[in-house]
Design an enzyme around this catalytic site. Structure first.
Site, PDB file in Angstrom:
ATOM      1  N   TYR A 161      -2.747   1.678   2.621  1.00  0.00           N
ATOM      2  CA  TYR A 161      -4.043   1.549   1.766  1.00  0.00           C
ATOM      3  C   TYR A 161      -5.141   0.591   1.989  1.00  0.00           C
ATOM      4  O   TYR A 161      -6.061   0.835   2.249  1.00  0.00           O
ATOM      5  CB  TYR A 161      -3.679   1.556   0.466  1.00  0.00           C
ATOM      6  N   THR A 163      -5.449  -1.175   4.877  1.00  0.00           N
ATOM      7  CA  THR A 163      -5.787  -0.890   6.205  1.00  0.00           C
ATOM      8  C   THR A 163      -6.889   0.058   6.235  1.00  0.00           C
ATOM      9  O   THR A 163      -8.138  -0.266   6.748  1.00  0.00           O
ATOM     10  CB  THR A 163      -4.713  -0.349   6.938  1.00  0.00           C
TER      11      THR A 163
END
Length: 257
Positions: A161, A163
């Site tokens: 998430y 990232t």
């Protein structure tokens, strides 16, 4: 739902499309844009008939809801086309839908990784791509991509998430540069810990909230309406010379610049 604190007159009559606009922060966004007189279309995985009934009773008009899984890109594009047919070319896109399911790095497999990116990044890109074509034809528009302060804080517990959150900012800046000549503005909005019903049910404990509040400069919890005001501002011509930026609404947890 609370009433808006400011009026953005140019949003009246504007065709707005919101992903995840029937629940959580998204429901407040739909309500907020409708209060400004905008024509709102939104997608969501769950049935939002009752919410649309509520909005129609409140505003006298009904938002256009299309049930859709945003990871199905063709279905997402079709929903956007349906909104444009009903309300006119979409000139404000709000990529809000996301999934911050908790996970450990060592447990992530390719299937989970692809699922997370498809919701939290891929759908954003293709919604932008599809909206931009229409915006170019009418001389401009505004895109607001929701990200999060999670990646700025270096939070653990959901690396796929965070990232995607970081990727949203890179995408936002690139699209802002590419389409600025077309008067299309692209900005990111990074909320802090907004105490939605979902957050209260799943993550908010007295201890966790106390620890987080120690990080905030402002000692008030974040309400969804705090994010709505920022989104309306970014969609409005009030911010007509803002693009490629990441606006943070978190009570002062992280700093930018």
């Amino acid at each position: 739902m609370t009433e808006p604190m400011a009026t953005f007159h140019d949003l009246s009559g504007k065709s707005v499309f919101i992903t995840g606009g029937g629940a959580g922060i998204g429901a407040f966004l739909t309500d907020g844009f409708m209060a400004q007189g905008a024509k709102v279309g939104f997608v969501g995985r769950s049935d939002a008939t009752a919410f649309c009934d509520e909005m129609e009773a409140k505003h006298g008009v009904r938002p256009l809801f299309i049930q859709c899984d945003i990871t199905d890109i063709e279905a997402l594009k079709a929903a956007m086309d349906k909104c444009a047919e009903a309300h006119g070319t979409i000139t404000a896109l709000v990529n809000n839908a996301a999934n911050d399911k908790r996970h450990d790095t060592l447990d992530v497999d390719e299937e989970f990784w692809d699922w997370s990116q498809s919701i939290n990044l891929k759908a954003y890109f293709f919604a932008c791509q599809h909206a931009i074509a229409g915006m170019k034809s009418v001389g401009g528009g505004a895109i607001i991509n929701f990200t999060s302060i999670s990646y700025m804080m270096g939070n653990t517990g959901y690396p796929a998430y965070t990232t995607a959150n970081s990727g949203i900012n890179g995408m936002t800046r690139s699209l802002a540069r590419e389409f600025g000549a077309d008067r299309i503005r692209v900005n990111a909005l990074a909320p802090g810990w907004v105490l939605t019903d979902k957050q209260k049910e799943m993550w908010v404990t007295p201890e966790a909230l106390e620890e987080h509040m120690k990080r905030q400069c402002l000692q008030d919890t974040l309400d969804p309406q705090d994010v709505v005001g920022a989104t309306l501002f970014l969609a409005s011509d009030t911010s007509k010379m803002m693009t490629g930026q990441a606006m943070v609404v978190d009570g002062g947890v992280v700093v930018t610049g």
